[in-house]
Scaffold this motif. Structure first.
Motif, short mmCIF file in Angstrom:
data_model
loop_
_atom_site.label_atom_id
_atom_site.label_comp_id
_atom_site.label_asym_id
_atom_site.label_seq_id
_atom_site.Cartn_x
_atom_site.Cartn_y
_atom_site.Cartn_z
N PHE A 1 -7.62 -3.97 -1.48
CA PHE A 1 -6.37 -4.54 -1.94
C PHE A 1 -6.70 -5.75 -2.79
O PHE A 1 -7.18 -6.76 -2.28
CB PHE A 1 -5.49 -4.93 -0.74
CG PHE A 1 -4.10 -5.34 -1.10
CD1 PHE A 1 -3.15 -4.39 -1.46
CD2 PHE A 1 -3.73 -6.66 -1.10
CE1 PHE A 1 -1.88 -4.76 -1.80
CE2 PHE A 1 -2.45 -7.04 -1.43
CZ PHE A 1 -1.51 -6.09 -1.78
N ILE B 1 0.84 -1.20 0.00
CA ILE B 1 0.00 0.00 0.00
C ILE B 1 0.88 1.25 0.00
O ILE B 1 0.58 2.22 -0.69
CB ILE B 1 -0.95 -0.01 1.22
CG1 ILE B 1 -2.01 -1.06 1.02
CG2 ILE B 1 -1.60 1.35 1.43
CD1 ILE B 1 -2.89 -1.26 2.22
N LEU C 1 -1.60 3.42 -2.70
CA LEU C 1 -3.03 3.12 -2.85
C LEU C 1 -3.85 3.98 -1.91
O LEU C 1 -3.43 4.25 -0.78
CB LEU C 1 -3.28 1.63 -2.56
CG LEU C 1 -2.60 0.64 -3.49
CD1 LEU C 1 -2.85 -0.78 -3.03
CD2 LEU C 1 -3.08 0.82 -4.92
N LYS D 1 2.81 1.44 -3.57
CA LYS D 1 1.95 1.76 -4.71
C LYS D 1 1.08 2.98 -4.48
O LYS D 1 0.32 3.38 -5.35
CB LYS D 1 1.08 0.55 -5.05
CG LYS D 1 1.92 -0.62 -5.50
CD LYS D 1 1.10 -1.84 -5.79
CE LYS D 1 2.06 -2.95 -6.20
NZ LYS D 1 1.41 -4.18 -6.48
#
Length: 127
Positions: free
Chosen positions: A69, A17, A22, A20
């Motif tokens: 995810f 996380i 996110l 990336k």
């Protein structure tokens, strides 16, 4: 109810996380802020957001984090260690995944017949 993840899987997900970037939602009471995790340092995570509501979240508050995810909805509860932007929060003891099971739309299709009975037209049975 979700499934509790193990420590290795939890570390893998948190590092992905962060890497990336996110999106993550942080909820404190009625306040919901969207942001990202910047880094993981020892026993804490840095959460940053461009939302001005982040200033309403203070030290020692308990918050809930939600994120997706790979099409799994995940959540964990944690505590704010240091307020401001970025927020410093504790690394969770547990992350829970699969908070709900996906349901095919045909299972949810129901109709009301003249006898007052609900039936599922996809399965042709009485509920």
């Amino acid at each position: 109810m979700g499934t509790k993840m193990g420590r290795i899987e939890q570390e893998f997900i948190l590092s992905n996380i962060i890497e990336k970037k996110l999106p993550v939602k942080l909820q404190s009471g009625k306040i919901i802020v969207t942001g990202i995790f910047l880094s993981m340092v020892e026993d804490s995570l840095l959460f940053s957001s461009s939302d001005s509501l982040i200033g309403a979240i203070h030290e020692e508050e308990y918050v809930t984090i939600f994120f997706a995810f790979f099409s799994h909805t995940m959540t964990f509860n944690t505590r704010v260690i240091k307020d401001g932007n970025p927020l410093t929060i504790t690394i969770p003891k547990h992350i829970y995944k699969n908070l709900f099971m996906p349901v095919h739309p045909s299972i949810l299709a129901a109709s009301y017949n003249s006898f007052g009975i609900f039936c599922n037209p996809a399965k042709n049975n009485i509920i």
